[in-house]
Design a protein around this motif. Structure first.
Motif, PDB file in Angstrom:
ATOM      1  N   ASN A 269      15.349 111.696  62.350  1.00 34.74           N
ATOM      2  CA  ASN A 269      13.948 111.407  61.864  1.00 34.74           C
ATOM      3  C   ASN A 269      13.458 109.839  62.315  1.00 34.74           C
ATOM      4  O   ASN A 269      12.408 109.535  62.302  1.00 34.74           O
TER       5      ASN A 269
ATOM      6  N   THR B  88      -0.277 119.895  65.555  1.00 34.85           N
ATOM      7  CA  THR B  88      -0.048 121.136  64.394  1.00 34.85           C
ATOM      8  C   THR B  88       1.433 121.541  64.826  1.00 34.85           C
ATOM      9  O   THR B  88       2.200 121.782  63.616  1.00 34.85           O
TER      10      THR B  88
ATOM     11  N   ARG C 227       3.893 118.722  62.964  1.00 37.65           N
ATOM     12  CA  ARG C 227       3.645 118.914  61.614  1.00 37.65           C
ATOM     13  C   ARG C 227       4.417 119.908  60.816  1.00 37.65           C
ATOM     14  O   ARG C 227       4.892 119.896  60.224  1.00 37.65           O
ATOM     15  N   ASP C 228       4.115 121.395  61.719  1.00 39.07           N
ATOM     16  CA  ASP C 228       4.664 122.421  61.133  1.00 39.07           C
ATOM     17  C   ASP C 228       6.215 122.364  61.358  1.00 39.07           C
ATOM     18  O   ASP C 228       6.965 122.894  60.587  1.00 39.07           O
ATOM     19  N   TYR C 229       6.696 121.964  62.319  1.00 32.57           N
ATOM     20  CA  TYR C 229       8.179 121.856  62.840  1.00 32.57           C
ATOM     21  C   TYR C 229       8.821 121.088  61.809  1.00 32.57           C
ATOM     22  O   TYR C 229       9.993 121.159  61.329  1.00 32.57           O
ATOM     23  N   GLN C 230       8.271 119.684  61.607  1.00 27.28           N
ATOM     24  CA  GLN C 230       8.851 118.881  60.548  1.00 27.28           C
ATOM     25  C   GLN C 230       8.805 119.404  59.156  1.00 27.28           C
ATOM     26  O   GLN C 230       9.695 119.380  58.526  1.00 27.28           O
ATOM     27  N   ALA C 231       7.914 119.925  58.719  1.00 23.33           N
ATOM     28  CA  ALA C 231       7.771 120.757  57.491  1.00 23.33           C
ATOM     29  C   ALA C 231       8.937 121.834  57.479  1.00 23.33           C
ATOM     30  O   ALA C 231       9.623 122.047  56.212  1.00 23.33           O
ATOM     31  N   ARG C 232       9.194 122.526  58.561  1.00 23.11           N
ATOM     32  CA  ARG C 232      10.207 123.520  58.445  1.00 23.11           C
ATOM     33  C   ARG C 232      11.766 123.182  58.546  1.00 23.11           C
ATOM     34  O   ARG C 232      12.474 123.685  57.712  1.00 23.11           O
ATOM     35  N   HIS C 233      11.839 122.205  59.272  1.00 22.82           N
ATOM     36  CA  HIS C 233      12.989 121.749  59.548  1.00 22.82           C
ATOM     37  C   HIS C 233      13.715 120.372  59.059  1.00 22.82           C
ATOM     38  O   HIS C 233      14.929 119.811  58.756  1.00 22.82           O
ATOM     39  N   GLY C 234      12.683 119.562  58.612  1.00 20.53           N
ATOM     40  CA  GLY C 234      12.955 118.146  57.984  1.00 20.53           C
ATOM     41  C   GLY C 234      13.229 116.945  58.987  1.00 20.53           C
ATOM     42  O   GLY C 234      13.662 116.102  58.725  1.00 20.53           O
TER      43      GLY C 234
ATOM     44  N   THR D 219      17.474 126.372  60.944  1.00 21.26           N
ATOM     45  CA  THR D 219      17.178 124.721  60.745  1.00 21.26           C
ATOM     46  C   THR D 219      18.738 124.507  61.590  1.00 21.26           C
ATOM     47  O   THR D 219      18.855 123.218  62.048  1.00 21.26           O
TER      48      THR D 219
END
Length: 171
Positions: A68, A109, A112-119, A146
């Motif tokens: 992160n 997009t 955002r979607d990758y971060q939401a899915r994998h953390g 993940t």
């Protein structure tokens, strides 16, 4: 600027070692600090192995925090001018500093979607890639498991860090 040699690296005190090699791993000087204890290094390969072993031996939360600490591709850090010098050069080498508005929206997009899915953010060694090949990898990897993505991200960081190390230390 004088070139740093492996002999220089092996002779450095911890503070100098971290100052020179801290940027090798994005926003993570703790990697260099811990690797200092493994001196002397026989070659740049051994130096990289020692540094990467620090990451691999970290507990899961530290690895997630480490991941992160990497900027999103063409993300808010890039827009605000807050990326490391190394990341700026790497992202610009792939044209990520000159995305069209449509490409920027697509990248936002995907980030955002990758971060939401994998953390953690999508990580790719962008040198040698084009915008199109980065988008293709993003699309391919976003739906992966993940745990597989965590390993893929670490593999990409191994490539990134080795390139940075090769540019920082003369063999």
């Amino acid at each position: 600027m004088t070139e740093t040699t492996l002999n220089d690296v092996n002779a450095m005190d911890r503070e100098a070692f971290v100052a020179v090699l801290g940027p090798i791993f994005e926003n993570s000087p703790w990697v260099a600090e811990a690797a200092w204890d493994s001196r002397p290094f026989a070659d740049v390969d051994a130096l990289h192995r020692a540094m990467f072993a620090v990451v691999e031996s970290a507990d899961r939360q530290k690895v997630l925090d480490f991941l992160n600490g990497h900027p999103a591709l063409a993300g808010k850090e890039a827009q605000a001018g807050e990326m490391t010098v190394e990341s700026v050069g790497e992202q610009s080498s792939a044209g990520l500093d000159s995305l069209s508005p449509e490409e920027f929206a697509r990248m936002s997009t995907l980030n955002r979607d990758y971060q939401a899915r994998h953390g953690f953010p999508f990580v790719i060694a962008v040198r040698g890639h084009t915008k199109d090949s980065i988008f293709a990898e993003f699309e391919r990897r976003i739906s992966a498991d993940t745990e597989a993505e965590l390993q893929a991200a670490l593999g990409q960081i191994a490539i990134i860090s080795r390139g940075r190390l090769d540019r920082a230390v003369a063999a």
